[in-house]
Design an enzyme around this catalytic site. Sequence first.
Site, PDB file in Angstrom:
ATOM      1  N   SER A  74      -0.930   3.189  -1.520  1.00 42.59           N
ATOM      2  CA  SER A  74      -0.525   3.624  -2.953  1.00 42.59           C
ATOM      3  C   SER A  74      -0.163   3.585  -3.692  1.00 42.59           C
ATOM      4  O   SER A  74       1.176   2.024  -3.336  1.00 42.59           O
ATOM      5  CB  SER A  74       0.087   5.212  -2.456  1.00 42.59           C
ATOM      6  OG  SER A  74      -0.057   5.721  -3.844  1.00 42.59           O
ATOM      7  N   LYS A 129       4.312   5.331   1.979  1.00 43.28           N
ATOM      8  CA  LYS A 129       3.370   4.115   1.553  1.00 43.28           C
ATOM      9  C   LYS A 129       4.287   2.986   1.868  1.00 43.28           C
ATOM     10  O   LYS A 129       3.053   1.875   2.204  1.00 43.28           O
ATOM     11  CB  LYS A 129       2.639   4.383   0.465  1.00 43.28           C
ATOM     12  CG  LYS A 129       2.322   6.220   0.675  1.00 43.28           C
ATOM     13  CD  LYS A 129       0.799   5.753   1.479  1.00 43.28           C
ATOM     14  CE  LYS A 129      -0.001   6.856   1.199  1.00 43.28           C
ATOM     15  NZ  LYS A 129      -0.930   6.688   2.566  1.00 43.28           N
ATOM     16  N   TYR A 167       7.356  10.833   0.651  1.00 37.49           N
ATOM     17  CA  TYR A 167       6.301   9.441   0.344  1.00 37.49           C
ATOM     18  C   TYR A 167       5.805   8.732  -0.315  1.00 37.49           C
ATOM     19  O   TYR A 167       5.464   7.344   0.889  1.00 37.49           O
ATOM     20  CB  TYR A 167       5.499  10.666  -0.885  1.00 37.49           C
ATOM     21  CG  TYR A 167       3.469  10.582  -0.624  1.00 37.49           C
ATOM     22  CD1 TYR A 167       2.600  10.672   0.232  1.00 37.49           C
ATOM     23  CD2 TYR A 167       4.113   9.967  -1.563  1.00 37.49           C
ATOM     24  CE1 TYR A 167       1.475  10.777   0.180  1.00 37.49           C
ATOM     25  CE2 TYR A 167       2.166   8.791  -1.645  1.00 37.49           C
ATOM     26  CZ  TYR A 167       1.354   9.507  -0.270  1.00 37.49           C
ATOM     27  OH  TYR A 167       0.540   8.484  -1.138  1.00 37.49           O
ATOM     28  N   ASP A 181      -7.251  13.195  15.787  1.00 41.32           N
ATOM     29  CA  ASP A 181      -5.541  13.664  14.775  1.00 41.32           C
ATOM     30  C   ASP A 181      -5.137  12.035  14.664  1.00 41.32           C
ATOM     31  O   ASP A 181      -5.415  12.149  15.515  1.00 41.32           O
ATOM     32  CB  ASP A 181      -5.281  14.705  15.422  1.00 41.32           C
ATOM     33  CG  ASP A 181      -3.932  15.061  14.920  1.00 41.32           C
ATOM     34  OD1 ASP A 181      -3.524  14.661  14.057  1.00 41.32           O
ATOM     35  OD2 ASP A 181      -3.026  15.972  14.570  1.00 41.32           O
TER      36      ASP A 181
HETATM   37  N1  LIG Z   1      -5.363  12.038  -3.759  1.00 41.01           N
HETATM   38  C1  LIG Z   1      -4.358  11.054  -4.836  1.00 41.01           C
HETATM   39  O1  LIG Z   1      -3.595  11.056  -6.101  1.00 41.01           O
HETATM   40  C2  LIG Z   1      -3.320  10.054  -3.860  1.00 41.01           C
HETATM   41  C3  LIG Z   1      -3.514   8.492  -4.460  1.00 41.01           C
HETATM   42  C4  LIG Z   1      -3.180   7.241  -4.295  1.00 41.01           C
HETATM   43  C5  LIG Z   1      -2.711   7.374  -2.420  1.00 41.01           C
HETATM   44  N2  LIG Z   1      -3.442   8.743  -1.984  1.00 41.01           N
HETATM   45  C6  LIG Z   1      -4.173   8.670  -0.624  1.00 41.01           C
HETATM   46  O2  LIG Z   1      -5.584   8.322   0.221  1.00 41.01           O
HETATM   47  C7  LIG Z   1      -5.724   8.775   0.702  1.00 41.01           C
HETATM   48  C8  LIG Z   1      -6.510   9.795   0.518  1.00 41.01           C
HETATM   49  O3  LIG Z   1      -5.847  11.025  -0.411  1.00 41.01           O
HETATM   50  P1  LIG Z   1      -7.216  12.156  -0.733  1.00 41.01           P
HETATM   51  O4  LIG Z   1      -5.840  12.838  -1.701  1.00 41.01           O
HETATM   52  O5  LIG Z   1      -7.983  12.185  -0.851  1.00 41.01           O
HETATM   53  O6  LIG Z   1      -6.979  14.080   0.188  1.00 41.01           O
HETATM   54  P2  LIG Z   1      -7.703  14.108   0.823  1.00 41.01           P
HETATM   55  O7  LIG Z   1      -6.000  15.250   1.241  1.00 41.01           O
HETATM   56  O8  LIG Z   1      -8.652  15.576   0.021  1.00 41.01           O
HETATM   57  O9  LIG Z   1      -8.313  13.761   1.929  1.00 41.01           O
HETATM   58  C9  LIG Z   1      -7.829  13.667   3.307  1.00 41.01           C
HETATM   59  C10 LIG Z   1      -8.312  13.733   4.286  1.00 41.01           C
HETATM   60  O10 LIG Z   1      -7.817  13.491   5.943  1.00 41.01           O
HETATM   61  C11 LIG Z   1      -7.555  14.365   6.174  1.00 41.01           C
HETATM   62  N3  LIG Z   1      -6.638  14.314   7.403  1.00 41.01           N
HETATM   63  C12 LIG Z   1      -5.761  14.219   7.214  1.00 41.01           C
HETATM   64  N4  LIG Z   1      -4.411  14.847   8.348  1.00 41.01           N
HETATM   65  C13 LIG Z   1      -5.096  14.064   9.703  1.00 41.01           C
HETATM   66  C14 LIG Z   1      -5.124  14.270  10.428  1.00 41.01           C
HETATM   67  N5  LIG Z   1      -3.641  14.300  10.924  1.00 41.01           N
HETATM   68  N6  LIG Z   1      -5.979  13.265  11.333  1.00 41.01           N
HETATM   69  C15 LIG Z   1      -7.998  12.959  11.074  1.00 41.01           C
HETATM   70  N7  LIG Z   1      -7.681  13.281   9.814  1.00 41.01           N
HETATM   71  C16 LIG Z   1      -7.192  13.412   8.778  1.00 41.01           C
HETATM   72  C17 LIG Z   1      -8.002  15.728   5.580  1.00 41.01           C
HETATM   73  O11 LIG Z   1      -8.653  17.032   7.230  1.00 41.01           O
HETATM   74  C18 LIG Z   1      -8.842  15.523   4.925  1.00 41.01           C
HETATM   75  O12 LIG Z   1     -10.717  15.360   5.159  1.00 41.01           O
HETATM   76  C19 LIG Z   1      -3.537   9.273   1.672  1.00 41.01           C
HETATM   77  O13 LIG Z   1      -3.791   8.322   2.803  1.00 41.01           O
HETATM   78  C20 LIG Z   1      -3.240   8.815   0.438  1.00 41.01           C
HETATM   79  O14 LIG Z   1      -1.907   9.660   0.820  1.00 41.01           O
HETATM   80  C21 LIG Z   1      -4.220   9.552  -2.357  1.00 41.01           C
END
Ligand SMILES: NC(=O)c1ccc[n+]([C@@H]2O[C@H](COP(=O)([O-])OP(=O)(O)OC[C@H]3O[C@@H](n4cnc5c(N)ncnc54)[C@H](O)[C@@H]3O)[C@@H](O)[C@H]2O)c1
Length: 249
Positions: free
Chosen positions: A141, A158, A154, A60
């Site tokens: 992001s 970021k 959020y 975590d």
């Molecule tokens: N999806 C989008 O549209 C988007 C856009 C811009 C930025 N982001 C950023 O990209 C990153 C990934 O996003 P995503 O959409 O792939 O998310 P996702 O939910 O598909 O995957 C996130 C992963 O992180 C793990 N996770 C969450 N909290 C955790 C913790 N405390 N410790 C360890 N693991 C943890 C989850 O189990 C999961 O496997 C994030 O930082 C998000 O803010 C996402």
Amino acid sequence: MSEGKLSGRVAIITGGGGGFGKGIAETFLKQGAKVIIADFVEDVGQKTASELKCEFVRADVTKKADWEKILKFADEKFGKIDTVVNNAGTTYRNKPTNDVTDEDFDKVFSVNVKSIYYSANVIVPYLQKKGNGGSFVTIASTAGLRPRGGLTWYNASKAAVINATKSMAVEYASEKIRFNNVCPVVGLNTGLSDLFLGKPENEAKFMATVPMGRGSTPADVGNACAFLASEESSFLTGIDIPVDGGRCV
Ligand SMILES: NC(=O)c1ccc[n+]([C@@H]2O[C@H](COP(=O)([O-])OP(=O)(O)OC[C@H]3O[C@@H](n4cnc5c(N)ncnc54)[C@H](O)[C@@H]3O)[C@@H](O)[C@H]2O)c1
């Protein structure tokens, strides 16, 4: 695979169980890296690691002891760390700012910001002792560069890590420990995409604001991360790479 721009490099990818993190892990493996996925969902992380043929540590990222566990694993298994991709992140569903709860606020700042603090706190002293530099890549992001309403805290989380990355980039530059941000626009069907968009009917409207007309993919994000982890970017530190089809222009 021994060829590739990350040949022989050791990378920790947080949140590598799915979404962007899994795509980043796939890209790094393709480029020859040795990858450790760190995720707090054991079965998902383990399944992804078996599928991709890489390592997995249940961790975590909001807990310092778990970062120490990741470090110990990497050191015992590979004897070094070259890159940390801070990808694990979270959000609450897009909603009016005054509907955000204390729990929503604490969750985004703990997972999105405190994790970056711990990653540096635990891994930087190790890199300093080794003396070979290193590369931190934070998945921030476009929300941290060009915020819009509905996701205020959020967006602020970021923006905080974008700023912290720049501070640390300057502080550790002389030791060749680099810090950079990758800033994706909303993803195509990754775990958090639906929460960012709020309602499915918002998708088409949002995509129309992206000049290249689509959301970002795990491969788009993985390629930017691989560049920042590689020798090709050795003189780049403190920068943000928007992976956004022109959205932030
Ligand atoms: N999806 C989008 O549209 C988007 C856009 C811009 C930025 N982001 C950023 O990209 C990153 C990934 O996003 P995503 O959409 O792939 O998310 P996702 O939910 O598909 O995957 C996130 C992963 O992180 C793990 N996770 C969450 N909290 C955790 C913790 N405390 N410790 C360890 N693991 C943890 C989850 O189990 C999961 O496997 C994030 O930082 C998000 O803010 C996402």
